[in-house]
Design a protein around this motif. Structure first.
Motif, PDB file in Angstrom:
ATOM      1  N   SER A 331      35.510  41.470 -16.184  1.00  0.00           N
ATOM      2  CA  SER A 331      34.087  41.173 -16.304  1.00  0.00           C
ATOM      3  C   SER A 331      33.896  39.717 -16.748  1.00  0.00           C
ATOM      4  CB  SER A 331      33.372  42.205 -17.175  1.00  0.00           C
ATOM      5  OG  SER A 331      33.481  41.892 -18.510  1.00  0.00           O
ATOM      6  N   SER A 332      34.725  39.223 -17.653  1.00  0.00           N
ATOM      7  CA  SER A 332      34.572  37.805 -18.006  1.00  0.00           C
ATOM      8  C   SER A 332      35.027  36.916 -16.854  1.00  0.00           C
ATOM      9  CB  SER A 332      35.301  37.464 -19.307  1.00  0.00           C
ATOM     10  OG  SER A 332      36.679  37.602 -19.153  1.00  0.00           O
ATOM     11  N   PHE A 333      35.948  37.403 -16.041  1.00  0.00           N
ATOM     12  CA  PHE A 333      36.367  36.660 -14.841  1.00  0.00           C
ATOM     13  C   PHE A 333      35.198  36.461 -13.882  1.00  0.00           C
ATOM     14  CE2 PHE A 333      37.633  37.089 -10.343  1.00  0.00           C
ATOM     15  CZ  PHE A 333      38.393  35.943 -10.197  1.00  0.00           C
ATOM     16  N   ARG A 334      34.504  37.552 -13.579  1.00  0.00           N
ATOM     17  CA  ARG A 334      33.383  37.473 -12.626  1.00  0.00           C
ATOM     18  C   ARG A 334      32.293  36.563 -13.154  1.00  0.00           C
ATOM     19  NH1 ARG A 334      31.875  43.400 -12.631  1.00  0.00           N
ATOM     20  NH2 ARG A 334      29.949  42.587 -11.781  1.00  0.00           N
ATOM     21  N   ASN A 335      32.031  36.711 -14.446  1.00  0.00           N
ATOM     22  CA  ASN A 335      31.006  35.911 -15.086  1.00  0.00           C
ATOM     23  C   ASN A 335      31.302  34.405 -14.967  1.00  0.00           C
ATOM     24  OD1 ASN A 335      28.706  36.443 -17.096  1.00  0.00           O
ATOM     25  ND2 ASN A 335      29.904  34.832 -18.065  1.00  0.00           N
ATOM     26  N   GLN A 336      32.515  34.034 -15.328  1.00  0.00           N
ATOM     27  CA  GLN A 336      32.878  32.615 -15.311  1.00  0.00           C
ATOM     28  C   GLN A 336      32.978  32.093 -13.879  1.00  0.00           C
ATOM     29  OE1 GLN A 336      33.121  30.525 -17.878  1.00  0.00           O
ATOM     30  NE2 GLN A 336      34.043  28.754 -16.861  1.00  0.00           N
ATOM     31  N   LEU A 337      33.407  32.963 -12.943  1.00  0.00           N
ATOM     32  CA  LEU A 337      33.519  32.532 -11.543  1.00  0.00           C
ATOM     33  C   LEU A 337      32.142  32.169 -10.981  1.00  0.00           C
ATOM     34  CD1 LEU A 337      35.521  32.138  -9.174  1.00  0.00           C
ATOM     35  CD2 LEU A 337      34.936  34.466  -8.437  1.00  0.00           C
ATOM     36  N   VAL A 338      31.141  32.973 -11.313  1.00  0.00           N
ATOM     37  CA  VAL A 338      29.774  32.669 -10.863  1.00  0.00           C
ATOM     38  C   VAL A 338      29.325  31.333 -11.454  1.00  0.00           C
ATOM     39  CG1 VAL A 338      27.357  33.403 -10.971  1.00  0.00           C
ATOM     40  CG2 VAL A 338      29.143  35.074 -10.426  1.00  0.00           C
ATOM     41  N   HIS A 339      29.611  31.112 -12.740  1.00  0.00           N
ATOM     42  CA  HIS A 339      29.272  29.820 -13.353  1.00  0.00           C
ATOM     43  C   HIS A 339      30.035  28.678 -12.686  1.00  0.00           C
ATOM     44  CE1 HIS A 339      26.503  30.811 -16.523  1.00  0.00           C
ATOM     45  NE2 HIS A 339      27.277  31.782 -16.967  1.00  0.00           N
ATOM     46  N   HIS A 340      31.322  28.904 -12.453  1.00  0.00           N
ATOM     47  CA  HIS A 340      32.161  27.856 -11.856  1.00  0.00           C
ATOM     48  C   HIS A 340      31.581  27.389 -10.518  1.00  0.00           C
ATOM     49  CE1 HIS A 340      35.715  25.706 -10.506  1.00  0.00           C
ATOM     50  NE2 HIS A 340      35.778  26.475  -9.432  1.00  0.00           N
ATOM     51  N   VAL A 341      31.056  28.343  -9.751  1.00  0.00           N
ATOM     52  CA  VAL A 341      30.548  28.006  -8.425  1.00  0.00           C
ATOM     53  C   VAL A 341      29.086  27.546  -8.469  1.00  0.00           C
ATOM     54  CG1 VAL A 341      30.030  28.984  -6.138  1.00  0.00           C
ATOM     55  CG2 VAL A 341      32.218  29.483  -7.233  1.00  0.00           C
ATOM     56  N   CYS A 342      28.277  28.148  -9.328  1.00  0.00           N
ATOM     57  CA  CYS A 342      26.824  27.919  -9.245  1.00  0.00           C
ATOM     58  C   CYS A 342      26.224  27.035 -10.337  1.00  0.00           C
ATOM     59  CB  CYS A 342      26.090  29.253  -9.262  1.00  0.00           C
ATOM     60  SG  CYS A 342      26.501  30.302  -7.875  1.00  0.00           S
ATOM     61  N   THR A 343      26.795  27.018 -11.520  1.00  0.00           N
ATOM     62  CA  THR A 343      26.213  26.226 -12.605  1.00  0.00           C
ATOM     63  C   THR A 343      26.591  24.756 -12.417  1.00  0.00           C
ATOM     64  OG1 THR A 343      26.360  28.128 -14.070  1.00  0.00           O
ATOM     65  CG2 THR A 343      26.103  25.987 -15.134  1.00  0.00           C
ATOM     66  N   LYS A 344      25.640  23.877 -12.713  1.00  0.00           N
ATOM     67  CA  LYS A 344      25.905  22.452 -12.514  1.00  0.00           C
ATOM     68  C   LYS A 344      25.912  21.716 -13.848  1.00  0.00           C
ATOM     69  CE  LYS A 344      23.150  22.969  -8.426  1.00  0.00           C
ATOM     70  NZ  LYS A 344      21.745  22.896  -8.021  1.00  0.00           N
ATOM     71  N   VAL A 345      26.786  20.735 -13.948  1.00  0.00           N
ATOM     72  CA  VAL A 345      26.780  19.891 -15.152  1.00  0.00           C
ATOM     73  C   VAL A 345      26.613  18.433 -14.766  1.00  0.00           C
ATOM     74  CG1 VAL A 345      28.104  21.370 -16.719  1.00  0.00           C
ATOM     75  CG2 VAL A 345      29.322  19.899 -15.110  1.00  0.00           C
ATOM     76  N   GLN A 346      25.962  17.689 -15.652  1.00  0.00           N
ATOM     77  CA  GLN A 346      25.701  16.282 -15.414  1.00  0.00           C
ATOM     78  C   GLN A 346      25.705  15.566 -16.757  1.00  0.00           C
ATOM     79  OE1 GLN A 346      21.949  15.815 -13.435  1.00  0.00           O
ATOM     80  NE2 GLN A 346      22.486  13.817 -12.617  1.00  0.00           N
TER      81      GLN A 346
END
Ligand SMILES: [Zn+2]
Length: 424
Positions: A331-346
């Protein structure tokens, strides 16, 4: 959202395998890393271990005699082979997925009732494999839930039409789902075998046998395989997209959402399915570290730990790199994978903007509110967050650099967070 091609995926992964800065690759519509002269910030790619073909007692590869492809090893399996999975999980602080085949756990020969499910059809007789080892292995599984996830692989691994073994249990060789009534029956019997052996509730994850699987609807069916198994509680499918029917349908490159079920690209395994007693080498090229059971074992089961330790040594550094982390569980894998692909940092002066706009569209896939960031800097930093909670800031130092691992508690539906940093 556009797809990336397989080649692009491989190229990006190869860059990462070579340890190059993750800022070299661009995420979908955004960035999963950013850097300026001061520091680099990463939304690390989570890595999960998935081990196929667990559950056989015979190691015999039977495909030449209308029997299933088993593990193809030169000995029988023993409870110590289950302990090896637990030991790997404990030593890395993770919960490997054991993709399990259950036919050789049938204590009551109930599989006689389903002719397509084994090579013996109505004459199924499993008495040879009923013995104290069943309880011993079941105890290992039950007593180590934090370091062992029982994942569904199948009942007999293949599909028997008359006397003939055909590949594979859940889909045919083109990836088209087997007749739905048969799929449901096989699922019923997977459940019955779990109950017979008190192996816990129906799994929440699935690895298709022989990696034969279709993304979305296949053939004439009005329902996808993902939706059929979602009704049983499956939330997560792991399979290589190179072999998946309609892989183009997977919307997010590394994963797709099929009837609400996340389907993750397994990529390519490091070892062959029947490599036995061999140590891993090379580099991971995606979020799944895929193995087959023999890859974790030794010819002499009392020496399994030698192979397990080689995997620990191989995988541990992925937790220390800025671009990757070892996920604690699925479950933490899926959560972080979604962030890895969709969350943006600047990075903006002394601030890091974290943008959840795309991530929030996949809210149903987020199992918790946590996001892990890694920040690399030449100077010692302190961090401060206004609108969100910073639950952990662990500095690690490598050569001249500080590497910070930050776990951020995101508030659901929050669109943006600002992380301030200061040289201390
Ligand atoms: Zn398999």
């Amino acid at each position: 959202m556009q797809n990336i091609t397989r080649r692009e995926f491989t190229r990006k992964s190869a860059l990462m395998g070579a340890g190059l800065a993750a800022s070299n690759f661009v995420a979908f519509g955004g960035t999963r890393s950013a850097r300026n002269a001061e520091l680099s910030v990463f939304i690390p790619m989570p890595i999960q271990i998935v081990i196929d073909d667990v559950g056989w007692w015979s190691g015999d590869d039977g495909h030449e005699s209308q029997q299933p492809y088993r593990t193809g090893i030169s000995r029988n399996h023993v409870p110590a082979d289950y302990q090896a999975i637990v030991d790997l999980g404990k030593k890395l602080g993770v919960r490997p997925q054991a993709a399990t085949i259950l036919c050789e756990w049938d204590r009551e020969n109930i599989l006689r009732e389903v002719p397509t499910i084994t090579w013996m059809r109505e004459k199924w007789d499993n008495s040879k494999w009923v013995g104290p080892w069943l309880d011993e292995a079941a105890d290992i599984i039950r007593n180590n839930q934090n370091h062992y996830e029982l994942t569904m692989h199948g009942v007999g691994h293949e599909y028997w039409q008359d006397e003939n073994m055909t590949r594979a249990e859940w889909a045919d060789s083109s990836g088209q789902m087997r007749p739905q009534d048969q799929v449901e029956l096989h699922l019923d019997y997977f459940q019955k075998l779990l109950n017979q052996n008190q192996l816990g509730p129906f799994p929440t994850s699935f690895v298709p046998t022989a990696f034969l699987h279709g993304f979305g609807m296949t053939g004439e069916y009005k329902i996808s395989m993902a939706e059929v198994i979602k009704k049983r509680g499956i939330e997560y499918i792991n399979t290589p997209f190179s072999n998946m029917y309609n892989a183009r349908g997977a919307q997010f490159g590394l994963f797709g959402i099929d009837s609400g079920v996340i389907t993750v690209d397994r990529g390519e395994d490091l070892l062959d399915w029947n490599d036995f007693g061999k140590r891993p080498s090379g580099a991971l090229t995606g979020p799944t570290c895929g193995l087959h059971w023999p890859n974790l074992l030794h010819k002499d089961p009392s020496r399994n730990s030698e192979i397990v330790d080689a995997w620990v040594k191989f995988l541990k550094p992925y937790n220390d790199k800025p671009e990757t982390l070892l996920a604690k569980n699925s479950s933490s894998f899926r959560n972080q994978l979604v962030h890895h692909v969709c969350t943006k940092v600047q990075i903006r002066e002394d601030k890091i903007d974290i943008d959840f706009l795309e991530t929030n569209k996949l809210n149903a896939q987020l199992s918790n509110n946590q996001l892990t960031l890694k920040i690399e800097s030449e100077r010692k930093l302190t961090f401060h967050l206004d609108d969100v909670k910073l639950s952990k800031s662990k500095p690690g130092q490598e050569k001249d650099n500080y590497l910070y691992t930050l776990v951020i508690e995101c508030i659901k539906d929050l669109e943006k967070a600002v992380l301030k940093f200061e040289v201390s």
